[in-house]
Design a protein around this motif. Structure first.
Motif, PDB file in Angstrom:
ATOM      1  N   ASP A 208      -2.936 -14.145  -2.550  1.00  0.00           N
ATOM      2  CA  ASP A 208      -3.800 -15.057  -1.807  1.00  0.00           C
ATOM      3  C   ASP A 208      -3.858 -16.431  -2.462  1.00  0.00           C
ATOM      4  O   ASP A 208      -4.053 -17.450  -1.789  1.00  0.00           O
ATOM      5  N   ALA A 209      -3.630 -16.484  -3.785  1.00  0.00           N
ATOM      6  CA  ALA A 209      -3.673 -17.761  -4.493  1.00  0.00           C
ATOM      7  C   ALA A 209      -2.522 -18.665  -4.075  1.00  0.00           C
ATOM      8  O   ALA A 209      -2.705 -19.869  -3.865  1.00  0.00           O
ATOM      9  N   ILE A 210      -1.329 -18.109  -3.926  1.00  0.00           N
ATOM     10  CA  ILE A 210      -0.202 -18.952  -3.542  1.00  0.00           C
ATOM     11  C   ILE A 210      -0.279 -19.322  -2.066  1.00  0.00           C
ATOM     12  O   ILE A 210       0.107 -20.427  -1.669  1.00  0.00           O
ATOM     13  N   VAL A 257       7.807 -11.415   0.099  1.00  0.00           N
ATOM     14  CA  VAL A 257       8.995 -11.883  -0.607  1.00  0.00           C
ATOM     15  C   VAL A 257       8.578 -12.834  -1.723  1.00  0.00           C
ATOM     16  O   VAL A 257       9.151 -12.835  -2.812  1.00  0.00           O
ATOM     17  N   LEU A 258       7.585 -13.631  -1.450  1.00  0.00           N
ATOM     18  CA  LEU A 258       7.038 -14.612  -2.390  1.00  0.00           C
ATOM     19  C   LEU A 258       5.582 -14.256  -2.663  1.00  0.00           C
ATOM     20  O   LEU A 258       4.832 -13.941  -1.729  1.00  0.00           O
ATOM     21  N   GLY A 259       5.205 -14.265  -3.911  1.00  0.00           N
ATOM     22  CA  GLY A 259       3.824 -13.922  -4.244  1.00  0.00           C
ATOM     23  C   GLY A 259       3.399 -14.541  -5.557  1.00  0.00           C
ATOM     24  O   GLY A 259       4.053 -15.438  -6.094  1.00  0.00           O
ATOM     25  N   TYR A 260       2.274 -14.059  -6.075  1.00  0.00           N
ATOM     26  CA  TYR A 260       1.740 -14.558  -7.330  1.00  0.00           C
ATOM     27  C   TYR A 260       1.117 -13.386  -8.067  1.00  0.00           C
ATOM     28  O   TYR A 260       0.630 -12.431  -7.430  1.00  0.00           O
ATOM     29  N   ALA A 261       1.159 -13.430  -9.393  1.00  0.00           N
ATOM     30  CA  ALA A 261       0.676 -12.286 -10.160  1.00  0.00           C
ATOM     31  C   ALA A 261       0.023 -12.731 -11.456  1.00  0.00           C
ATOM     32  O   ALA A 261       0.270 -13.832 -11.953  1.00  0.00           O
ATOM     33  N   LEU A 262      -0.798 -11.859 -11.988  1.00  0.00           N
ATOM     34  CA  LEU A 262      -1.455 -12.035 -13.282  1.00  0.00           C
ATOM     35  C   LEU A 262      -1.050 -10.867 -14.169  1.00  0.00           C
ATOM     36  O   LEU A 262      -1.083  -9.711 -13.737  1.00  0.00           O
ATOM     37  N   LEU A 263      -0.648 -11.164 -15.400  1.00  0.00           N
ATOM     38  CA  LEU A 263      -0.275 -10.137 -16.354  1.00  0.00           C
ATOM     39  C   LEU A 263      -0.934 -10.427 -17.690  1.00  0.00           C
ATOM     40  O   LEU A 263      -1.047 -11.594 -18.101  1.00  0.00           O
ATOM     41  N   THR A 264      -1.327  -9.383 -18.410  1.00  0.00           N
ATOM     42  CA  THR A 264      -1.777  -9.530 -19.793  1.00  0.00           C
ATOM     43  C   THR A 264      -1.017  -8.539 -20.658  1.00  0.00           C
ATOM     44  O   THR A 264      -0.576  -7.484 -20.205  1.00  0.00           O
TER      45      THR A 264
END
Length: 269
Positions: A208-210, A257-264
């Motif tokens: 949703d951020a992108i 196909v295109l998205g955004y993610a958070l990783l730690t």
């Protein structure tokens, strides 16, 4: 059918990224925060990293210093921002001095693949919407691991891509600079971090951020077209091509196909 992307040389990609993200056109279209989710997502990432007063933080590809300033003021941490753009570092340094935070904030021109930071010297590394643009991602991941103290934490937010389904409008050098062409799937980023010896502790999709950033760029383009078209075109904005690119990006997000993610991740003791 996707169009094969011919990647630029590492030097060309870095030079173009530095020039692009140090230019006024990016601020014109994106505002102060250059990454999807803005400071709201930065705060979510910081909370995941359990940042506390006095901790030492490194922001890799810090841009014009928005995240560095937020972390220093809201979490009372000591932060160093490194960026490949001389213009960004100069502007960020001036902003920190004007805010009276020069004692806890510093900026330096540096390459993410060769960080000018001592081994095991920082408690946390933050890298927002930039890891995907680094030509040698394993080297950058190894640098993240090197500078972290044992038990130190890494937080990344970044563009994700299913490269086999990437539409032609999002291919080429422009896509590389726009954080698309060499982006990876979420599990691809996690694999790179594990390959550097880090333990991945959390992943989440933030598509949703992108999608919101695409809407923001479209709205700003419309405004700029009416109020400052000549200036924008002088800075390199292609108003004729932009609608097709934005439409392709929006469709790619809808199709996952295109998205955004958070990783730690954490560096083992």
């Amino acid at each position: 059918m996707s169009v094969p992307i011919q990647p630029p040389t590492a030097a060309a990609a870095k030079a173009c990224c530095a020039a692009t993200y140090g230019s006024d056109v990016v601020a014109l279209l994106l505002g102060d925060s250059y990454h999807p989710g803005g400071l709201a997502l930065t705060r979510r990432l910081a909370d995941r990293l359990d940042l506390r007063p006095g901790k030492v933080v490194l922001d890799v590809a810090s841009g014009r210093g928005t995240t560095v300033l937020a972390l220093a003021t809201e979490y009372a941490v000591d932060v160093t921002g490194v960026d490949l753009s001389d213009a960004n570092v100069a502007l960020a340094t001036d902003t920190a001095q004007a805010a009276g935070l020069a004692d806890r904030i510093r900026f330096q021109v540096a390459d993410a693949e060769r960080l000018p930071v001592d081994a095991q010297s920082v408690d946390a590394v933050v890298c927002e919407c930039a890891f995907c643009t680094f030509p040698d991602k394993p080297a950058a991941a190894a640098e993240f691991a090197r500078v972290l103290r044992p038990g130190g934490r890494l937080g990344i937010t970044d563009v994700t891509v299913n490269a086999e389904r990437l539409p032609p409008e999002l291919a080429g050098l422009g896509a590389w600079i726009a954080c698309v062409a060499d982006a990876r799937p979420l599990d691809g980023y996690a694999a790179l971090l594990r390959g550097a010896g880090l333990t991945v502790t959390h992943t989440e999709r933030c598509d949703d951020a992108i999608a919101a950033m695409i809407d923001q760029i479209e709205a700003r383009l419309a405004l700029v077209r009416m109020t400052a078209r000549a200036r924008a075109e002088a800075l390199g904005v292609d108003f004729d091509r932009a609608p097709a690119v934005l439409a392709a990006a929006r469709a790619a997000v809808a199709d996952r196909v295109l998205g955004y993610a958070l990783l730690t991740a954490v560096k083992p003791h």
